[in-house]
Enzyme design. Structure first.
Site, PDB file in Angstrom:
ATOM      1  N   LYS A 166       0.831  -1.219   0.000  1.00 16.33           N
ATOM      2  CA  LYS A 166       0.000   0.000   0.000  1.00 16.33           C
ATOM      3  C   LYS A 166       0.865   1.270   0.000  1.00 16.33           C
ATOM      4  O   LYS A 166       0.641   2.189  -0.777  1.00 16.33           O
ATOM      5  CB  LYS A 166      -0.870  -0.035   1.270  1.00 16.33           C
ATOM      6  CG  LYS A 166      -2.163   0.719   1.169  1.00 16.33           C
ATOM      7  CD  LYS A 166      -2.881   0.736   2.524  1.00 16.33           C
ATOM      8  CE  LYS A 166      -3.363  -0.631   2.967  1.00 16.33           C
ATOM      9  NZ  LYS A 166      -4.190  -0.548   4.194  1.00 16.33           N
ATOM     10  N   LYS A 223       2.691  -3.993  10.949  1.00 12.06           N
ATOM     11  CA  LYS A 223       1.368  -4.092  11.578  1.00 12.06           C
ATOM     12  C   LYS A 223       1.542  -4.711  12.943  1.00 12.06           C
ATOM     13  O   LYS A 223       2.493  -5.467  13.181  1.00 12.06           O
ATOM     14  CB  LYS A 223       0.444  -4.995  10.746  1.00 12.06           C
ATOM     15  CG  LYS A 223      -1.031  -4.744  11.001  1.00 12.06           C
ATOM     16  CD  LYS A 223      -1.529  -3.631  10.133  1.00 12.06           C
ATOM     17  CE  LYS A 223      -3.018  -3.446  10.218  1.00 12.06           C
ATOM     18  NZ  LYS A 223      -3.497  -2.670   9.064  1.00 12.06           N
ATOM     19  N   THR A 235      -9.781   7.299   5.615  1.00 12.88           N
ATOM     20  CA  THR A 235      -9.878   5.993   4.937  1.00 12.88           C
ATOM     21  C   THR A 235     -11.197   5.905   4.180  1.00 12.88           C
ATOM     22  O   THR A 235     -11.231   5.523   3.001  1.00 12.88           O
ATOM     23  CB  THR A 235      -9.734   4.832   5.943  1.00 12.88           C
ATOM     24  OG1 THR A 235      -8.599   5.086   6.774  1.00 12.88           O
ATOM     25  CG2 THR A 235      -9.549   3.512   5.231  1.00 12.88           C
TER      26      THR A 235
HETATM   27  N1  GLU Z   1      -4.713   0.628   9.718  1.00 12.14           N
HETATM   28  C1  GLU Z   1      -4.788   1.445   8.527  1.00 12.14           C
HETATM   29  C2  GLU Z   1      -4.523   0.598   7.299  1.00 12.14           C
HETATM   30  O1  GLU Z   1      -4.742  -0.585   7.305  1.00 12.14           O
HETATM   31  C3  GLU Z   1      -3.935   2.690   8.607  1.00 12.14           C
HETATM   32  C4  GLU Z   1      -2.484   2.478   8.799  1.00 12.14           C
HETATM   33  C5  GLU Z   1      -1.702   3.766   9.054  1.00 12.14           C
HETATM   34  O2  GLU Z   1      -2.296   4.838   9.044  1.00 12.14           O
HETATM   35  O3  GLU Z   1      -0.504   3.645   9.240  1.00 12.14           O
HETATM   36  O4  GLU Z   1      -4.184   1.099   6.252  1.00 12.14           O
END
Ligand code: GLU
Length: 424
Positions: free
Chosen positions: A101, A113, A197
């Site tokens: 991503k 993560k 998001t």
């Molecule tokens: N948990 C979100 C994701 O899956 C955001 C991660 C972030 O902002 O670092 O993209």
């Protein structure tokens, strides 16, 4: 497949990620293909014990993780999940999807993560704070604004990020706002982060809809998951006069063919903590969610939702992956054969991490931007990413997911190759 001793077999999220990597490999230039194995193992995976004293005085142990999948392009970046099903296989996949991503959006980060296997709804506010502070102190040696920057995910929120920032800062002896993103705005958080998001799901969805000549006005939209992501995406589609026909959350599934009135629903959820029982719609079976006549489906809950069987049944023209990893690779093939367009997670839900990047930049500079400026920058980055992915899919005759992986893997593996393998 993987020869990692700790991630073999099963049909977990990590196996989904490995299958996605296998699909992109044939499209990569030969010099980069040599480095593909880099993606099939996380750089670092930490498992921690998180003991806390409960309100009744007893001690309970929780299992926590932080996985740094790839750091070739910059510090690790990715959320912290609190959920009863969190386990290593899942966190590894979620970290890997962050690697892809951040690379698709060309943000200067790698992928990471974390999570704790816990049901946060069963903890008091004090217990949740103790859990967060102990977990943070257990992973403190591998996180940091130049190392790895956590953020919210399923089951966590700005308050949790505030506690993480405070705990890490206490250890350092000074305030380090840039160690986590998604913080409350008065603690160095960014305007627009909470809604980012859902906003990205809407922006990417509209852009792909236009290419398909699918009119958003009056389009029927079904949403699985009505948390931070699903509810904001719903709001924006609703404001564009789409019809939100079906919503599923942890309490049940509601349906109204002529469209659910969202203002009334938000007021109801405030009182009842879920959609179940809302009088402006009919309650249907959870499984019937996948049979609803709709134009757009937004899975915005957890991974592994669109199975082969559901892929044969569902009726949408377009799927917007608000969740990470909602579609199994074999289901991807069926949807592709059926001509159903998927806007893949690694671009569709990248709005959150993009504004996280803006938050980190603002924290580093101690200079904060207006919400209008943030939304404007977010929209431009996401629109450009969709255009790049669309063009790559067209050039290679592949799906948007494979195209996103081609762009991302080229960036990641080029960085890997140019850095070289230490000690050489
Ligand atoms: N948990 C979100 C994701 O899956 C955001 C991660 C972030 O902002 O670092 O993209």
């Amino acid at each position: 497949m993987s020869n990692l001793s700790y991630a073999n077999g099963g049909n977990g999220a990590w196996q989904t990620f490995l299958a996605q990597v296998d699909r992109v490999a044939p499209y990569l230039s030969e010099d980069l293909a040599d480095y593909v194995d880099t993606l099939k193992r996380p750089k670092r995976a930490l498992i921690v014990d998180v003991p806390i004293i409960m309100d009744d005085g007893s001690i309970q142990h929780f299992e926590g993780y932080r996985v740094q999948h790839n750091l070739s392009r910059g510090p690790g970046k990715g959320g912290i999940r609190y959920h009863p099903d969190v386990e290593l296989n899942e966190v590894m996949a979620l970290a890997a999807w962050m690697t892809i991503k951040t690379a698709v959006l060309n943000l200067p980060f790698g992928g990471a993560k974390g999570g704790v296997r816990v049901d946060p709804r069963k903890l008091s506010a004090r217990e949740l704070e103790r859990l967060t502070r102990r977990f943070t102190s257990e992973i403190a040696h591998i996180i940091g604004p130049q190392k790895d920057i956590p953020a919210p995910d399923v089951g966590t929120n700005p308050n949790v990020m505030g506690w993480m920032m405070d705990t890490y800062s206490s250890g350092q002896g000074y305030t380090v706002t840039g160690v986590v993103t998604g913080k409350p705005v008065h603690l160095g958080g960014s305007l627009g982060r909470v809604k980012a998001t859902g906003r990205g799901v809407y922006i990417t969805g509209c852009q792909v809809a236009e290419k398909l000549s699918l009119n958003i006005e009056n389009a029927k939209v079904s949403i699985q998951g009505f948390g931070n992501v699903g509810s904001e995406a719903a709001n924006l589609f609703y404001l564009s006069n789409a019809k939100i026909v079906c919503i599923q959350d942890h309490t049940g599934t509601i349906f109204n063919a002529s469209g659910i009135e969202l203002n009334a629903l938000h007021a109801y959820i405030e009182q009842h903590q879920g959609v179940d029982g809302f009088e402006g719609a009919e309650r249907i079976d959870n499984e019937a969610f996948w049979d609803v006549e709709t134009d757009i489906i937004i899975p915005a809950a957890l991974e592994g939702q669109i199975t082969v069987e559901r892929a044969h049944r569902l009726k949408a023209k377009m799927i917007l992956e608000g969740a990470n990893g909602p579609t199994y690779p074999e289901a991807d093939d069926i949807l592709n054969e059926r001509g159903i367009m998927i806007v893949p997670d690694v671009i569709c839900n990248a709005g959150g991490v993009t504004v996280s990047y803006f938050e980190w930049v603002q924290d580093m500079a101690s200079y904060f931007w207006s919400e209008a400026e943030i939304n404007d920058r977010l929209d431009k980055l996401m629109v450009q990413a969709v255009e790049d992915v669309w063009a790559c899919a067209h050039d290679n005759g592949c799906t948007l997911r494979t195209a996103a992986y081609i762009l991302a893997c080229e960036r990641i593996l080029k960085a890997r190759k140019e850095r070289g393998i230490f000690p050489g």
